[in-house]
Design an enzyme around this catalytic site. Sequence first.
Site, PDB file in Angstrom:
ATOM      1  N   ARG A   1       0.878  -1.167   0.204  1.00 12.26           N
ATOM      2  CA  ARG A   1      -0.054   0.258  -0.049  1.00 12.26           C
ATOM      3  C   ARG A   1       0.711   1.162   0.039  1.00 12.26           C
ATOM      4  NH1 ARG A   1      -3.288  -3.013  -1.547  1.00 12.26           N
ATOM      5  NH2 ARG A   1      -5.359  -3.458  -0.773  1.00 12.26           N
TER       6      ARG A   1
ATOM      7  N   HIS B   1      -0.461  -0.589 -10.059  1.00 12.86           N
ATOM      8  CA  HIS B   1      -0.837  -1.586  -8.954  1.00 12.86           C
ATOM      9  C   HIS B   1      -1.493  -2.830  -9.652  1.00 12.86           C
ATOM     10  CE1 HIS B   1      -3.316  -1.519  -5.190  1.00 12.86           C
ATOM     11  NE2 HIS B   1      -3.218  -2.866  -5.518  1.00 12.86           N
TER      12      HIS B   1
HETATM   13  C1  OXD Z   1      -5.606  -6.331  -2.909  1.00 13.85           C
HETATM   14  C2  OXD Z   1      -4.927  -5.546  -3.786  1.00 13.85           C
HETATM   15  O1  OXD Z   1      -5.262  -6.010  -1.647  1.00 13.85           O
HETATM   16  O2  OXD Z   1      -5.345  -5.807  -4.823  1.00 13.85           O
HETATM   17  O3  OXD Z   1      -5.680  -7.616  -2.899  1.00 13.85           O
HETATM   18  O4  OXD Z   1      -4.183  -4.755  -3.541  1.00 13.85           O
END
Ligand code: OXD
Length: 309
Positions: free
Chosen positions: A224, A272
């Site tokens: 994150r 991501h």
């Molecule tokens: C998850 C993401 O947490 O896709 O699975 O970031």
Amino acid sequence: MRILLYRGDGVVEPWVREFEGVMPQVEAVTWKEGQVLPPCDYAVLWNPALGLLEQLAQVKAIFLMGAGVDALLKFGEALPDVPLIRLGDAGMGVQMAEYVTHAVLRYFRRFDEYEQQARHGAWNPLPQIPKEEFAVGVMGLGKLGQPVVEAMRHFGFPVRGWSRTPKDIPGVETYAGMEGLDPFLRGTRVLVSMLPLTPDTANLLDRHNLGKLQPGAYLINVSRGAIIAEPDLMTLIRSGHIAGATLDVFRHEPLPAPHPFWNEPRISITPHISALTMRHDAVRQIADKIAALESGQPVDDLVDRSLGY
Ligand code: OXD
């Protein structure tokens, strides 16, 4: 049995079709802002809206379509008091291992520098970095961290691991808790963040902590964005203390156009994608967990609200 399927990005139809294939006996329903939800047995969500959560007090459990639960837990008291269950691995572990392996080998074999050289037509073999000087430190040793650790061991890198509570992993130097953070960081050349975002991990990788990494360190973030203090990373990259970063996640996604990361050649950006949710594997896993819950069996991957993951 009726199951609610909802995604904040609206792309829910492929999930409905997958559920209908895997659990033909189930009625899959969707929801839109302002609608009243019919009574459902379970909910399967990603990035839910408050108006929906308020209608889920009666479900037997809420499943997440991903591994990270921060986007759900941020609702705090507004969250229904029912079990929350994240996705276990479901094909994500191997993708994480691929992504991190690619980034670590790119730095270790100096491909980032060769890419720059090639742009200027330079043919200039660089000295090989000794492997013992390239310790890879993985923060977060859960279901997705372990395959990464194994991949690093496979290539013979010295591997270190850091987690909230002590873990014993053969061939890995492990550290735990705040008292273990300092020695862990000081011996690490490549830092891989796989930590969940919680009040304890937000901004954990700031100037102070990133500054403890070995000079010429590399950073790989696949968990994150808010774990990293972004301006601090920029400062350390500019000073050369951090030689490069590969970032898949950001505080604000999509990464805004004026963000300085876009123009920094030592930062590699991906949108991501380090571990995409494999829909079929995810639905199979959720179906198995529903079957277990229905027969009174315990299930894995329960979210602990007090820990924040
Ligand atoms: C998850 C993401 O947490 O896709 O699975 O970031």
